[in-house]
Enzyme design. Structure first.
Site, short mmCIF file in Angstrom:
data_model
loop_
_atom_site.label_atom_id
_atom_site.label_comp_id
_atom_site.label_asym_id
_atom_site.label_seq_id
_atom_site.Cartn_x
_atom_site.Cartn_y
_atom_site.Cartn_z
CG ASP A 1 -16.60 -11.57 28.14
OD1 ASP A 1 -17.50 -11.29 28.94
OD2 ASP A 1 -16.24 -10.82 27.21
CG ASP B 1 -21.91 -8.37 25.81
OD1 ASP B 1 -22.56 -8.91 24.91
OD2 ASP B 1 -22.43 -7.91 26.84
CG ASP C 1 -13.95 -8.11 24.89
OD1 ASP C 1 -14.26 -7.04 24.32
OD2 ASP C 1 -14.59 -8.57 25.85
#
Length: 277
Positions: A15, A17, A189
């Site tokens: 991922d 961001d 996250d």
């Protein structure tokens, strides 16, 4: 598609961001506020409000959602769409400026893990629903002009019709890599990102970010404070404890990856110590 090899980690799916960099805290929120100021709007997103808005995936979608609470937002839907598009365009420009100025850096441990993947023949891909311009700005600044050559697949927001937590981005990456989900491992996250990977059958390891430091995650292989150190990660695998200040490496990721079951996760991830598979 090749048959699943449950013990073999063939590719790491990143991922962007919050996972590669603290882009939400250090980049996007600040850039949104600069865009509001540029257009003479009195709107400001503090950290608490921005964390709330992260439940809405996508910058334009986030803007439209927030407008519902502003009495000075345009009344007509078309005007709101136009304003969201202009704010998003301005935001991306301010974000790129901040990245070029060095305000947003890769999180500690990311570069080391990427180097291990290159050395050990583990492929890498990006599965994100942020824009390609934002990915390009960040990774060009951090990895150089040939950043894309490090990845066997790069799927961004423009490449999918639906954003996370929909699994479309992960399914697109798997198709481009020609791998089964259980031959891969996602680094995420956020709860939405983890849900997207799980829905595609991809096992997930969560490296907590600033904005999701206290978020609850279900059905993930492991969760910890970042790739920069082993201390604080769960589950703790049996055997020598090792140096808690040593970074999370491919050997540890492979050990967690080997714990997944046919659904792509180990269902007892809330225990402190798991048996070897």
């Amino acid at each position: 598609m090749p048959a699943a090899e449950p013990g073999a980690l063939r590719a790491l799916l990143w991922d962007v961001d919050g996972t590669l960099a603290e882009t939400e805290r250090d980049g996007h929120r600040v850039a949104f506020n600069l865009a509001f100021e540029r257009l003479g709007l009195g709107w400001r997103w503090d950290e608490a409000r921005y964390v709330e808005l992260l439940a809405v995936t996508g910058g334009r979608e986030r803007l439209l959602h927030d407008m519902a609470g502003h009495s000075d937002a345009p009344a007509l839907a078309g005007e709101r769409l136009a304003l969201a598009a202009e704010l998003h365009r301005l935001k991306n420009g301010f974000y790129a400026e901040r990245v070029r100025a060095g305000a947003v850096a890769l999180r500690p441990g990311v570069l080391g893990l990427m180097a291990q993947c290159a050395d050990q023949g583990v492929r890498m891909a990006i599965a994100t629903t942020t824009s390609r311009a934002n990915v390009e700005a960040l990774l060009r600044a951090q990895l150089g002009s040939r950043w894309a050559s490090r990845f066997d697949a790069v799927v961004c927001g423009e490449d999918t019709a639906r954003k996370k937590p929909d699994p479309e981005a992960y399914r697109a990456v798997l198709a481009r890599l020609d791998l089964s989900p259980l031959q891969t491992l996602a680094l995420e996250d956020s709860p939405g990102g983890a849900a997207a990977a799980r829905a595609a059958g991809v096992p997930v390891v969560v490296t907590r970010s600033h904005c999701f430091a206290d978020a609850i995650f279900d059905e993930v292989l492991a969760i910890g404070p970042g790739l920069h150190r082993r201390g604080g990660w769960r589950p703790v695998l049996p055997g020598p404890a090792g140096d808690p200040d040593a970074p999370v490496d491919l050997a540890l990721l492979r050990a967690w990856h080997a714990l997944h079951d046919a659904r792509g996760f180990f269902p007892s991830n809330d225990t402190e110590t798991l048996p070897w598979p």
